[in-house]
Design a protein around this motif. Structure first.
Motif, mmCIF file in Angstrom:
data_model
loop_
_atom_site.group_PDB
_atom_site.id
_atom_site.type_symbol
_atom_site.label_atom_id
_atom_site.label_comp_id
_atom_site.label_asym_id
_atom_site.label_seq_id
_atom_site.Cartn_x
_atom_site.Cartn_y
_atom_site.Cartn_z
ATOM 1 N N GLY A 76 123.645 5.192 13.946
ATOM 2 C CA GLY A 76 123.054 3.746 14.502
ATOM 3 C C GLY A 76 123.844 2.916 14.394
ATOM 4 N N LEU A 77 124.533 2.659 12.980
ATOM 5 C CA LEU A 77 125.105 1.453 12.879
ATOM 6 C C LEU A 77 126.729 1.585 13.276
ATOM 7 N N GLY A 78 127.061 2.968 13.414
ATOM 8 C CA GLY A 78 128.479 3.170 13.934
ATOM 9 C C GLY A 78 128.425 2.770 15.449
ATOM 10 N N LEU A 79 127.333 3.186 16.153
ATOM 11 C CA LEU A 79 127.314 2.650 17.662
ATOM 12 C C LEU A 79 127.094 1.187 17.808
ATOM 13 N N LEU A 80 126.518 0.752 16.939
ATOM 14 C CA LEU A 80 126.303 -0.791 16.992
ATOM 15 C C LEU A 80 127.890 -1.404 16.723
ATOM 16 N N ALA A 81 128.398 -1.083 15.591
ATOM 17 C CA ALA A 81 129.925 -1.564 15.465
ATOM 18 C C ALA A 81 130.706 -1.331 16.580
ATOM 19 N N THR A 82 130.859 -0.031 17.187
ATOM 20 C CA THR A 82 131.556 0.193 18.195
ATOM 21 C C THR A 82 131.277 -0.769 19.344
ATOM 22 N N VAL A 83 130.145 -1.000 19.769
ATOM 23 C CA VAL A 83 129.841 -1.984 20.903
ATOM 24 C C VAL A 83 130.298 -3.524 20.400
ATOM 25 N N ALA A 84 129.942 -3.780 19.333
ATOM 26 C CA ALA A 84 130.504 -5.145 18.994
ATOM 27 C C ALA A 84 132.122 -5.240 18.889
ATOM 28 N N VAL A 85 132.641 -4.162 18.580
ATOM 29 C CA VAL A 85 134.178 -4.435 18.170
ATOM 30 C C VAL A 85 134.781 -4.249 19.656
ATOM 31 N N TRP A 86 134.135 -3.550 20.493
ATOM 32 C CA TRP A 86 134.666 -3.539 21.781
ATOM 33 C C TRP A 86 134.550 -4.770 22.621
ATOM 34 N N LEU A 87 133.418 -5.621 22.390
ATOM 35 C CA LEU A 87 133.274 -6.910 23.138
ATOM 36 C C LEU A 87 133.880 -7.853 22.360
ATOM 37 N N LEU A 88 134.290 -8.168 21.198
ATOM 38 C CA LEU A 88 134.799 -8.969 20.485
ATOM 39 C C LEU A 88 136.589 -8.741 20.320
ATOM 40 N N ALA A 89 136.896 -7.424 20.626
ATOM 41 C CA ALA A 89 138.570 -7.429 20.582
ATOM 42 C C ALA A 89 139.089 -8.439 21.481
ATOM 43 N N PRO A 90 138.948 -8.855 22.465
ATOM 44 C CA PRO A 90 139.854 -9.833 23.190
ATOM 45 C C PRO A 90 139.650 -11.237 22.370
ATOM 46 N N LEU A 91 138.742 -11.586 21.919
ATOM 47 C CA LEU A 91 138.553 -12.829 21.029
ATOM 48 C C LEU A 91 139.432 -12.739 19.780
ATOM 49 N N ALA A 92 139.460 -11.560 19.362
ATOM 50 C CA ALA A 92 140.487 -11.257 18.031
ATOM 51 C C ALA A 92 142.023 -11.518 18.545
ATOM 52 N N VAL A 107 140.757 1.315 20.274
ATOM 53 C CA VAL A 107 141.064 2.693 19.933
ATOM 54 C C VAL A 107 140.659 2.932 18.469
ATOM 55 N N TYR A 108 141.004 2.201 17.604
ATOM 56 C CA TYR A 108 140.374 2.217 16.187
ATOM 57 C C TYR A 108 138.920 2.301 16.218
ATOM 58 N N ALA A 109 138.087 1.504 16.994
ATOM 59 C CA ALA A 109 136.696 1.392 17.118
ATOM 60 C C ALA A 109 136.157 2.838 17.641
ATOM 61 N N ALA A 110 136.899 3.456 18.487
ATOM 62 C CA ALA A 110 136.465 4.603 18.874
ATOM 63 C C ALA A 110 135.988 5.763 17.819
ATOM 64 N N ALA A 111 136.768 5.457 16.675
ATOM 65 C CA ALA A 111 136.439 6.541 15.594
ATOM 66 C C ALA A 111 135.283 6.183 14.693
ATOM 67 N N TYR A 112 134.605 4.922 15.007
ATOM 68 C CA TYR A 112 133.345 4.646 13.925
ATOM 69 C C TYR A 112 132.403 5.848 14.211
#
Length: 351
Positions: A76-92, A107-112
């Motif tokens: 569950g936390l891995g899925l949450l982290a993946t979604v969050a990172v995917w959305l925040l990547a452009p801001l970073a 691509v890194y986030a796909a491994a969560y």
């Protein structure tokens, strides 16, 4: 200890060889992008675990429902982290002015999700002091993921993205191999009682892990804003050349000592002697290593990094002097976790 040490030597040796090749395939600027992406990836992994793996190792009695709760939590936390990172990547990417960062980050986030399963299997094997499967998993994932896919992608011109591809393949290979040895339950459980005991320990570990993450990442995050990408790349390659082998050595010992200390946590005198012996041995060995790195820094940089990283010599010397302290503090943390004395570790990390 035999299997853990063998893993360390093989992984460290292969890691140095692969790093020497990679330093000649990627530019310092590309390593600057990787440095930031790797920090953000570590944060996602931190969210995906939240101390559950360490709780499974430390818990005196472990039930099947505890394992199901740990697996459900990690997924569950891995899925949450993946979604969050995917959305925040452009801001970073915009914040650090690195156009290539968002795709590498994603691509890194796909491994969560894959890492979430690796955490559970690894924790169960460590608890059993069964390190042979961990050797197989780490070496196979390094050779296939980093040696074949990572270096192959770098050679084909994928740049910073090649290391993200490497991380994704390594996580997949480890997940398959380690699950084959543990075959733990994949059932999900949502009973609150299943999480109460597990998270009583995991919550405190999470606070410590977050403080450790911040303290180990602040330099990279600040340098990325203050200096060009190439300077950051040189800095991180210098640190990784010294720090990663040193931490690999420390980890090869501490991942055995953690469950061992936990098994005798009620025998204070025996635990004290075991910790003291391990600490003295570590300091003697790592002090010799630190002296060798300091003297041989120019040769280390020339062989492992190449001419484009010549400015890293003074950094390698400096990081070399830190090696004994890195390893010793790692052992202190293991003792605190094994005995559930987490308040002391929290205070040290906060300071």
């Amino acid at each position: 200890m035999k299997w853990s040490s063998l893993t360390m030597f093989i992984v460290a040796l292969l890691g140095l060889v692969f790093a020497a090749i990679l330093s000649r395939l990627l530019t310092p600027k590309e390593f600057g992008v990787v440095a930031i992406a790797f920090v953000l990836q570590r944060f996602g992994q931190f969210i995906g675990d939240l101390g559950v793996g360490q709780a499974l190792v430390q818990k005196p009695e472990l039930s099947g429902e505890d394992i199901q709760a740990g697996f459900t939590s990690s997924v569950g936390l891995g899925l949450l982290a993946t979604v969050a990172v995917w959305l925040l990547a452009p801001l970073a990417g915009a914040y650090y002015d690195m156009p290539d960062l968002p795709v590498v980050f994603r691509v890194y986030a796909a491994a969560y999700m894959l890492t979430a399963m690796v955490v559970i299997s690894t924790s169960l094997l460590r608890r059993q002091l069964n390190f042979r499967p961990l050797l197989i998993g780490e070496v196979a994932s390094l050779v296939i993921g980093h040696g074949l896919f990572g270096l192959g992608a770098a050679y084909l011109g994928f740049g910073a993205l090649s290391l993200a591809i490497s991380a994704l393949v390594q996580a997949l290979v480890q997940m398959i191999i380690l699950y084959a040895f543990t075959r733990h339950s994949l059932r999900l459980t949502f009973r609150p009682e299943s999480y109460r005991t597990l998270y009583a320990f995991a919550t405190r570990v999470t606070i410590i892990n977050f403080l450790e993450f911040v303290s180990s990442s602040l330099d990279t995050l600040m340098l990325a804003r203050l200096y060009p990408q190439a300077e950051l790349g040189i800095y991180k390659r210098a640190y990784n050349t010294v720090g990663i082998p040193a931490l690999a050595f420390a980890t090869s010992l501490t991942r055995v000592l953690a469950p061992s200390f936990s098994s005798i946590q009620s025998e204070s005198e025996r635990l004290r002697r075991a910790h003291h012996s391990a600490l003295v041995a570590l300091l003697i060995v790592m002090s010799c290593v630190a002296g060798g790195i300091f003297v041989a820094a120019p040769e280390v940089v020339a062989v492992l990094l190449g001419s484009q990283f010549a400015g890293a010599v003074i950094l390698v010397k400096t990081f070399g002097l830190l090696v004994p302290f890195m390893v010793a503090s790692n052992l202190a943390g293991v003792l605190a976790e094994a005995t559930a004395q987490l308040r002391i570790k929290t205070h040290i990390q906060a300071v």
